[in-house]
Scaffold this active site. Sequence first.
Site, PDB file in Angstrom:
ATOM      1  N   CYS A  23       0.380  -1.331  -0.211  1.00 42.65           N
ATOM      2  CA  CYS A  23      -0.007   0.216  -0.096  1.00 42.65           C
ATOM      3  C   CYS A  23       0.552   0.687  -0.159  1.00 42.65           C
ATOM      4  CB  CYS A  23      -0.999  -0.221   0.753  1.00 42.65           C
ATOM      5  SG  CYS A  23      -2.490   1.436   0.750  1.00 42.65           S
ATOM      6  N   ASP A  66      -2.821   1.091   9.753  1.00 40.72           N
ATOM      7  CA  ASP A  66      -4.284   2.301  10.182  1.00 40.72           C
ATOM      8  C   ASP A  66      -5.074   1.850  11.588  1.00 40.72           C
ATOM      9  OD1 ASP A  66      -5.519   3.060   6.821  1.00 40.72           O
ATOM     10  OD2 ASP A  66      -4.480   1.168   7.545  1.00 40.72           O
TER      11      ASP A  66
HETATM   12  O1  LIG Z   1      -0.725   7.058   8.031  1.00 34.18           O
HETATM   13  P1  LIG Z   1      -0.011   6.593   6.776  1.00 34.18           P
HETATM   14  O2  LIG Z   1       0.829   6.001   6.947  1.00 34.18           O
HETATM   15  O3  LIG Z   1       0.653   7.813   5.478  1.00 34.18           O
HETATM   16  O4  LIG Z   1      -1.057   4.723   6.107  1.00 34.18           O
HETATM   17  C1  LIG Z   1      -1.440   4.268   6.684  1.00 34.18           C
HETATM   18  C2  LIG Z   1      -2.439   3.415   6.329  1.00 34.18           C
HETATM   19  O5  LIG Z   1      -3.458   3.859   5.507  1.00 34.18           O
HETATM   20  C3  LIG Z   1      -3.992   2.925   4.387  1.00 34.18           C
HETATM   21  O6  LIG Z   1      -5.348   2.883   4.542  1.00 34.18           O
HETATM   22  P2  LIG Z   1      -6.281   3.441   3.130  1.00 34.18           P
HETATM   23  O7  LIG Z   1      -5.223   4.325   2.241  1.00 34.18           O
HETATM   24  O8  LIG Z   1      -6.656   5.013   3.556  1.00 34.18           O
HETATM   25  O9  LIG Z   1      -7.188   2.858   2.878  1.00 34.18           O
HETATM   26  C4  LIG Z   1      -2.444   2.569   3.862  1.00 34.18           C
HETATM   27  O10 LIG Z   1      -3.786   0.665   5.096  1.00 34.18           O
HETATM   28  C5  LIG Z   1      -1.722   2.616   4.748  1.00 34.18           C
HETATM   29  O11 LIG Z   1      -0.820   1.574   5.890  1.00 34.18           O
END
Ligand SMILES: O=P(O)(O)OC[C@H]1O[C@H](OP(=O)(O)O)[C@H](O)[C@@H]1O
Length: 329
Positions: free
Chosen positions: A136, A205
């Site tokens: 991701c 998350d």
């Molecule tokens: O806070 P930061 O480290 O940037 O992101 C943390 C997490 O948020 C994202 O979720 P999504 O893409 O919003 O569903 C991913 O799962 C990623 O690992």
Amino acid sequence: MAPMDEDQPDVAAVVEATADDIATMEIRGAATIGDAAAEALATQAERSDAATPAAFRDQLRAAARELYETRPTAVSLPNALRYVLRGIEGETVEELRESTIASAEEFRTDLEQAQEQLGEVGANRLRDGDVVMTHCHSTDALSCVEAALDAGKEIEAIVKETRPRKQGHITAEQLREWGVPVTLVVDNAARRYLDDADHVLVGADSIAADGSVINKIGTSGLAVNARERGVPVMVAAQTIKLHPDTMTGHTVEIEMRDESEVLSETEYADITGGDRTDEGLTVENPAFDVTPPRHVDAIVTERGQFPPESIVTLMRELFGETTGEPWEV
Ligand SMILES: O=P(O)(O)OC[C@H]1O[C@H](OP(=O)(O)O)[C@H](O)[C@@H]1O
């Protein structure tokens, strides 16, 4: 402001727009979501036309609720709302307005600093010449790579595409901007490429009190494979990702997203021979999964790195024992 409804406190249109952007993932990533929510509360305060302190507080609570109801899994969202609302103080509307704005600003500055500090800690785990495998797009995880690069280390990356929304492309773009050599692979190729990786590096998350890591769907399978191959799994997560409710036995809700992210209309029609109401075809699209602590080597925070099993001590220190909904502060 949004149209007036006698029973509903007035929520600024810009708050509604931010809520929409979070729900549709125009704004995404746990830290970025928390940051945007804090900014939206500050804007709500700035634009409020409340005549009384009680009306002002009602509006703020309504705004927080609207933001909260967008995505259920990343705890950075309620943690951000709680932080900002707790900082509101004063007797007059003007005092309340100023304290809300100040509280949101303080939160956003802390968030940025925490990510930088976390990066320094995470970078210590990376050696010159190491290869990280990512899943991701996580700004916390990338902060570790950035700090390692700043320290003069050479890092390479194997970037998982991350179906269905392909956030791996965002990771690849950022890494290439920093000059990091990137090998982009489809998710199914991860196990094969683990042989070339020195670390699995992911964000989170939410982190539960037992050290479980709730992150983008696919993280748990990756972690199991990494453990089998002897590749350490490092989770980069600011303390805003710690989920206070899990200290009292609550579980983290896993967001189920729309099937259209997985299958286009045309693809659906190809499978069902054009029958849009085929009850025999179900598409499931969970956005996150839970990686048990035994498959995680370290949780890296701005307060240092922790074995997952000991993260609860940090949670108690930061949150105490209990919390309510953000607007119940
Ligand atoms: O806070 P930061 O480290 O940037 O992101 C943390 C997490 O948020 C994202 O979720 P999504 O893409 O919003 O569903 C991913 O799962 C990623 O690992």
